[in-house]
Structures are given as C-alpha cells and as structure tokens.
Write a protein that holds these residues in place. Structure first.
Motif, mmCIF file in Angstrom:
data_model
loop_
_atom_site.group_PDB
_atom_site.id
_atom_site.type_symbol
_atom_site.label_atom_id
_atom_site.label_comp_id
_atom_site.label_asym_id
_atom_site.label_seq_id
_atom_site.Cartn_x
_atom_site.Cartn_y
_atom_site.Cartn_z
ATOM 1 N N TYR A 75 0.823 -1.210 0.000
ATOM 2 C CA TYR A 75 0.000 0.000 0.000
ATOM 3 C C TYR A 75 0.858 1.262 0.000
ATOM 4 O O TYR A 75 0.523 2.253 -0.645
ATOM 5 N N ARG A 101 -5.955 3.054 -3.911
ATOM 6 C CA ARG A 101 -5.692 4.418 -3.457
ATOM 7 C C ARG A 101 -6.928 5.042 -2.807
ATOM 8 O O ARG A 101 -6.823 5.813 -1.843
ATOM 9 N N LEU A 132 -6.982 3.863 0.617
ATOM 10 C CA LEU A 132 -6.007 4.573 1.445
ATOM 11 C C LEU A 132 -6.519 5.954 1.843
ATOM 12 O O LEU A 132 -6.273 6.426 2.963
ATOM 13 N N LEU A 141 -2.980 4.921 5.527
ATOM 14 C CA LEU A 141 -1.992 3.859 5.349
ATOM 15 C C LEU A 141 -1.979 2.964 6.573
ATOM 16 O O LEU A 141 -1.937 3.451 7.712
ATOM 17 N N ASP A 194 2.465 -2.101 7.259
ATOM 18 C CA ASP A 194 2.092 -2.383 5.869
ATOM 19 C C ASP A 194 2.843 -3.610 5.362
ATOM 20 O O ASP A 194 3.784 -3.508 4.590
#
Length: 702
Positions: A518, A565, A568, A573, A577
């Motif tokens: 991510y 995205r 996110l 985030l 990750d």
C-alpha cells in the motif's frame, strides 16, 4: 587440370618412345579434344578478371585483361595448343617428330596446380594433404620426364650400356619392348636423382646431360624432401602442441593426486574442445588479417546462413540483410559468462558456432540450468524488449562464435519490421522456467495485482529486481521514503519498531510475505524497519517508477491501483504495511482467519508483557495490523473484525494504563508524606544535638 596431367605423362612417352598404342584412333580423338580445350581456355583467359598486385583490386575491363594476358603466358599457351605433329604430317608428310617437342609446353600448365591449391576453400589440414600430394606428384613427374629425356638422348646412337649390363659388355636394352625400356629409363632417372653414375658414353652431350641432371637432381632432391619435411612438420605441429598440453595436464594432475575420474573428465574436456578451439582461432586470425569492408562481407555471409535457420528472422531475407552489416563478432571460451542475471541489458546475441547454456537463480539462490542454445538461436531479446535487467545468465558451453547487436541498433532495425518484433515479443511466453513461475505466483498476492490478467502479470515479472542480504543487513529503515514494494523469495526478515530507546522485533516474515504493497501507492514513509535475519535472504522488489510505467501501459492495473488508493484515502496507510503469506489450503473460512488474528495478538501481547509496561505495549500494538489471505469471506469484513478485536484489546490496555496511573499517584502521595516525616525527624535530631539534656533529667524522662 586433369588434361594437363594427362599431357604430363603421355607427351614425354610419345616423343621419346613413340609406342604403337598411341597410334590408335581413340588417342587421336583424345589429343584433338585436349588441343580444343586448350584453345578454348585461351579465349576464356581473355575474359577472366585478375587481381592487380599493386592496388589489390579486381580488374574487370577487357582491354586491361587482354594486355595482361598477352604480356604473360599467352605465347606459351599458344605454342602448347598448336598441333605441330599434325602440321608436320600435313606439310612435311611425316617425320616431324621434332615438332612434337612443342607439345611439351603444355606441361607448363601444371605449374598452376600450386595456385589452385592455395585458392581452394578447404580447411588447412586438407590443403596440407593436397600440398603433400602435389610434391609427390611433382617428384614422380620429374622422374618420368628425366627417364623419357634420357632415353630420347641415347636412342639415336644406341651405344649406351645400362650399368646392370656392364658385365656383359653388350646390351639388348634397345631391342626390348617399350614397357621394359620405359621402366629401365625411370630406374636410371632415380639413380641420377640420388647422385649415382649411369655410365654415359664418352660423348659430349651424354656427359653434359648427366652432369647437369645430377647437379639439378641434388637441388630437386633437397627442395622436394625439404618441403616434405616442412609439410609433415606443420601437419603434426597442432598434434604435437596438443600432446604437449596433455603431458602438462597429466603431470599436474598426478602431482596433485587428483582422482582418476576427475582426470578422465579433464582429458575428455581438452579432447572435446581442441578441434573447435583451432577453428575459432583460425577465424579470429582471418578476420584480423582482412580489411573492414571484407570483414563485413565475411560476417554477413556467415550470419546470413545462421539467421536463416531462426524460426522468426529466417522468413524475412530483407531483415537478415539489414541486420548482418550491423553485427559485431566475438569468440567466447568454454564456460565464459556472456550475460549475467540482473545486470543491465545493452545487446542482443546471435550464435553462429558452438553453443550456450542458460541458467537462472531460483528462490533458494541456487544456479539451475533451464535451456541449451545452438547455432541459429538468439538470446538477450527479452531484457531488450522489456527494458529490464537480464532475466538469466548465459555461458558458452564450448568455444563459440557469437555476434551481437547493440540495443539502439536493435530498436532501429525492428522499428522497420514490426511483425518480426511482435513475433519476438510473443516468443517470450515460451520461457516459463521455475523462477518466472514463482515470481508470477507471488505477484498475484498483491492487492492491486491479484485481479489482473495473466498477460499483465507476465509483463510485470520483467520489471522486478532482486537483492541478496546477509544476516543483520538493513533492507529499509523506519522513516525512509517508500519507493519499493517487496516480497521475500528466500530467507526471513525481522520487522522492527522502536519504543523509546528500545528496538522491538514486532514480527518475523518468511518466504512469499510481502511488504509495502500500500505504501508504494502514495507518498508515504516506512513506519517500521526491515532487517535480514539469515544470510542469503533473497528479496524481490518492484520500484515505484516501474509501477508507474506499468500503470500507464496496462489499464486494468491502473484501475486496480486507483481502487487501492481510494481505500487509502478513506482508511489511511496501515500502521504496519505487510501481508503474511498463508497458502489457501491451510485457511478454511473467515472465522478461522479471525481466530488466527486473535491468537496472534495474544501471542505478541504475552511475549511482550513480561518486559514492557502497558503504555509500551499499547504503543506497540498500535503499530500492528493483521492482513491475511483467505478463500472465503470479504477482506473488508475481515479487516473490520480484526480492527474491532484490536480496539477491544487497546481499550483494556488503556484501562490498565489508567489504573496504573492512579496507583502511581497514590504512591507519589505516600512518598511525599514519608519525605515530610523524614524532614521532621531531621529537625528534631538537630535540636537535640544543640541542647543536650542532663543525665538525671534523661533518666527521669525515661
């Protein structure tokens, strides 16, 4: 040349012995045919180009060719072609045997044998054998001519007595049949060649003849046998050099006490490569001797034949003609590395002679052979077409002649031939080795790749890079910019977070786990560090720059990354990750996945509880996110359940933290009271020291 050899043996016999067998009509036809061929050869020579020895250029103008021929051997060819024997019979009515001597001029043509052998397009060994045969032929022809000449000299007076008949004082040599006279004459020619006396009569011409040919025989003897020695030495030179190498190797192997099996392998290798080594060295020397323009023509000829065998390029002759002038030739030794996996690609290679082995480095860092290439094959096109690093290592398996085309030339050539370029691109699908399959399988575990078509995943494999780390090497650090997304090909990686001055191992990732899937989609920094736990930890990664290129190139990848995205932007985030790899077969359903997530949180909590305070545990757990792969259920639902469980754990830890804070406040109050008491006691002690009581009063007080 065959007609000249016929004349070499027939004309001297005809002039000297005049046997009746040559009067047959068949021989008359043969002689006439030969004269006609020699006459035709004169006309051909007037139209045959020649090389100017001063300029090195080929002369094609007929006037210049005629002048060169007329100033050379034309007159000898003309005299050798005119049938003087027939002219003598027609004009003089016979008895013109002396005119037949002009026919001997035909023998001059035999001198062209050396030039023919020199220009023959055969191996050097074959030329040496032909030269040896030529010398033997010249020796036999010299003895034949000398024997016939000697009989021609002595047959008129018939007073010569062969040395074998000296005891009889007389001889019947001249009355014997032609075969006996011929072989006796050749026998005495051998004696003259070796410097022996053949007993000439006391006549000036016979003595002069013997003197001249004994002297000339010594020269001929020295020349011919000297040349024989040279030729035999050259023929055996390569064998002698090879035997010398074998002797050196045998001596070295015996001194080192190598096993017999290994010695046999060494000797077998030297024997196998010797012939090809010689051939390659000759080619290299040859290309170094000729001019650049001629070298280009030679290379074009060699690789035109080679490329015609290629299934993609061989169908287009214009393409081959366009490529070959742009090729540069190299010669590689056995096991010499031509390209290495992972290095930058700058050339595409074509094999003309020899062969190559193709190796890949698999997930366990092992070198594995996946293919063998032969003359006509090309390699290196995959990296050039995709603009990536080399996907395999290629080494020569013998002395190999290989040409290469620079990357810029490759693009220039195939921009003119798009069909062949597309055929080469399609041919990449044939390379499905173990390493490539492994890369494709791991890419499909990424959230923004798992729904893409196989063709897209195939293309993405060419943009991957890899690095090897030893135990303790930092792969990335907390706070650094995320510009790569990783997955582990082999080894283990420790995930580290820093609590105060303490560095905590949050987790240990293993093969096929990925990191930063991510974070690479935005402008983020690492919230943790990654450190190799074992030597030889093999990390494969995709850079942000390469991902952006692929997003533009593949619409489906673009849409998948945009979907991630959006996630996110909504959720932010993930604090940690990375994605743990769990095979599909080991996961039953979402409930079981959630149980594993809860167990994982409890295990981490239990591992850290003994050493860290609840506040530190809370700070650590805030950096934990559980991401798992399952067959059933929604990843979003699973994420919500995991987050809910995590929230409950954090709430309990916060309560523990509050209770701990209250306890600390109470302890702090007690500490302040104790400090006040200690201050009062200190003051009383000071007062007692200044005003000490009397003994009586102290007793009474007590």
């Amino acid at each position: 040349m065959g007609l000249a050899i016929w004349n070499c043996f027939v004309i001297p016999i005809e002039v000297s012995f005049n046997p009746e067998v040559l009067d047959f009509f068949l021989f008359y036809i043969i002689d006439s045919f030969i004269d006609l061929m020699f006459l035709l050869d004169i006309f051909i020579n007037f139209r045959t180009s020649y090389v100017n020895h001063y300029t090195g250029e080929e002369v094609l103008y007929l006037c210049d060719i005629a002048k060169n021929y007329l100033s050379g051997r034309f007159w000898i060819d003309l005299l050798a072609t005119i049938p003087f024997d027939l002219i003598g019979v027609a004009i003089l009515g016979g008895g013109a045997s002396e005119l037949e001597l002009f026919g001997i001029l035909k023998l001059v043509r035999i001198a062209r044998l050396s030039k023919i052998i020199s220009y023959l397009n055969v191996k050097e060994d074959v030329k040496l054998v032909l030269k040896l045969a030529k010398l033997i032929f010249f020796l036999l022809m010299y003895l034949h001519l000398l024997g016939c000449s000697w009989y021609f000299v002595v047959k008129h007076d018939k007073d010569w007595i062969p040395p074998l008949d000296y005891v009889y004082v007389t001889t019947t040599f001249f009355e014997d049949d032609t075969h006996y006279k011929y072989w006796m004459s050749v026998y005495h020619a051998v004696l003259v060649l070796t410097g022996n006396d053949i007993g000439p009569r006391f006549k000036t011409f016979q003595v002069i003849f013997c003197t001249m040919f004994v002297t000339f025989g010594a020269i001929v003897n020295a020349y011919i046998f000297g040349e024989l020695v040279v030729i035999l030495t050259v023929m055996n030179a390569k064998t002698a050099q090879f035997v010398e190498k074998l002797d050196i190797c045998n001596t070295a192997m015996k001194n080192q006490h190598l096993p017999r099996q290994l010695q046999h392998e060494v000797i077998g290798y030297l024997t196998y490569t010797q012939a090809l080594l010689t051939s390659q060295q000759e080619l290299e020397t040859f290309l170094g001797l000729i001019s650049p323009s001629l070298r280009e023509k030679v290379i074009k000829y060699i690789f035109t034949n080679v490329l015609q065998e290629n299934p993609v390029l061989g169908k287009n002759k214009k393409l081959i003609d366009y490529i070959t002038p742009r090729l540069t030739t190299n010669i590689f030794q056995p096991e010499e590395k031509i390209v290495s996996q992972g290095e930058a690609a700058t050339k595409i290679f074509f094999i003309a002679k020899g062969g190559c082995h193709v190796y890949i480095q698999n997930r366990n860092n092992e070198k594995v052979k996946v293919n063998t290439l032969v003359p006509g094959d090309l390699f290196g096109e995959v990296a050039i077409i995709n603009g990536c690093n080399r996907t395999a290592t290629v080494t020569a398996n013998n002395y190999s002649t290989i040409a290469y085309l620079e990357k810029d030339e490759f693009y220039l050539v195939f921009s003119k031939y798009p069909d062949e370029f597309n055929a080469l691109k399609e041919g990449r699908k044939n390379y499905q080795d173990e390493w490539k399959v492994f890369l494709k399988e791991n890419l499909k575990f990424f959230s923004f790749i798992k729904n893409c078509r196989d063709e897209t995943v195939e293309e993405l494999t060419y943009y991957l890079r890899d690095d090897i780390y030893n135990a303790g090497d930092m792969i990335f650090s907390a706070g650094s910019q995320i510009d790569k997304t990783y997955f582990i090909a082999n080894g283990e990686v420790e995930i580290l977070v820093k609590i105060g001055h303490k560095e905590v191992i949050l987790d240990v990732l293993y093969q096929a786990c990925n990191i930063g899937e991510y974070g690479i989609l935005g402008d983020f920094k690492h919230t943790f560090s990654g450190r190799a736990k074992k030597n030889g930890t093999h990390m494969v990664y995709l850079t942000k720059q390469s991902l952006e290129k692929c997003r533009i190139k593949f619409p489906e990848l673009y849409s998948e990354t945009e979907r991630c995205r959006e996630y996110l932007e909504q959720s932010g985030l993930p604090l940690v990750d990375f994605r743990l790899y769990r095979p599909y077969t080991s996961i039953q359903n979402s409930v079981e996945i959630l149980k594993l997530a809860i167990a994982r949180i409890m295990r981490i909590n239990h591992a850290l509880d003994a050493n860290y305070s609840p506040e530190e545990i809370t700070e650590i757990l805030q950096k934990i996110q559980i991401n798992v792969v399952g067959e059933e259920g929604s990843d979003d639902d699973l994420q919500k359940n995991s987050n809910k469980m995590l929230a409950e754990v954090l709430q309990r830890l916060n309560m523990m933290s509050q209770e701990n804070q209250e306890l600390k406040l109470q302890i702090s109050k007690f500490n302040r009271k104790i400090e006040k008491i200690e201050d009062d006691v200190s003051m009383i002690k000071s007062e007692v020291i200044r005003n000490p009581p009397s003994d009586d009063s102290s007793i009474e007080e007590d």
